[in-house]
Design a protein around this motif. Structure first.
Motif: not given
Ligand code: FES
Length: 140
Positions: A40, A42, A139
Motif C-alpha cells: 500500500e 499514498v 492509500t
C-alpha cells in the motif's frame, strides 16, 4: 544448493521497504514498513479545506468524497462497466453522483453504488482514505 531465502508472510523486499519509507513522511518507520509490506502507498492527496461536507471531486484517478464531517471515501475512476474513465461529478436529485461519459453510468459518491446503469457493479474503493492534518490521503 539454493541460496534464496524462504518467502515468509512477514518477509519484505528492500525495495518495498524503501518505497514505504519515502511515502510515509508523516508516519512512523514501523508504519511505513507495514504499509510497504502490504503493498500500500499514498497515491493521492487533497487539501481538506477544498472538500466540503457532502462534496466530491476527481483527483489523480480517484473520486474523492466527504459524506460526513469526519468521513472520507475514495473510488477508482476506472469504470467497472467497460473501463471508461469516470470524469465528472453532478447532482442526480438528492444524490451526488460520479459520471462515466462512455455509456452514462452514474455512481453514488458516498457509497460507490450504481445509481444509473448500464454498469451493474459499484465503483472500486481505495484501500484507505484518512485525514492527516490538513490533508486527505488516499492509500491503495
Ligand atoms: S464504461 Fe463506463 S458506463 Fe460503460
Amino acid at each position: 544448493m539454493s541460496t534464496s531465502q524462504p518467502n515468509t508472510p512477514l518477509s519484505c523486499s528492500r525495495r518495498s521497504f524503501l518505497r514505504g519509507v519515502a511515502v510515509a513522511t508523516a508516519t512512523t518507520a514501523s508504519g511505513a514498513l507495514l504499509a510497504a509490506c502490504a503493498g500500500e502507498e499514498v497515491v493521492a492527496k487533497a487539501d481538506a479545506a477544498d472538500l466540503e461536507v457532502g462534496g466530491a471531486t476527481i483527483l489523480d484517478g480517484w473520486v474523492l468524497s466527504r459524506p460526513g464531517e469526519n468521513e472520507y471515501k475514495a473510488f477508482s475512476t476506472s469504470c467497472p462497466h467497460a473501463g471508461g474513465t469516470i470524469n465528472s461529478i453532478e447532482k442526480a436529485g438528492d444524490v451526488t453522483v460520479a459520471v462515466c461519459p462512455k455509456h452514462g453510468s452514474k455512481f453514488d459518491v458516498a457509497t460507490g453504488d450504481v445509481v444509473e446503469g448500464p454498469s451493474r457493479d459499484p465503483m472500486s474503493p481505495a484501500k484507505k482514505v484518512e485525514r492527516n492534518g490538513d490533508s486527505i490521503e488516499i492509500t491503495n
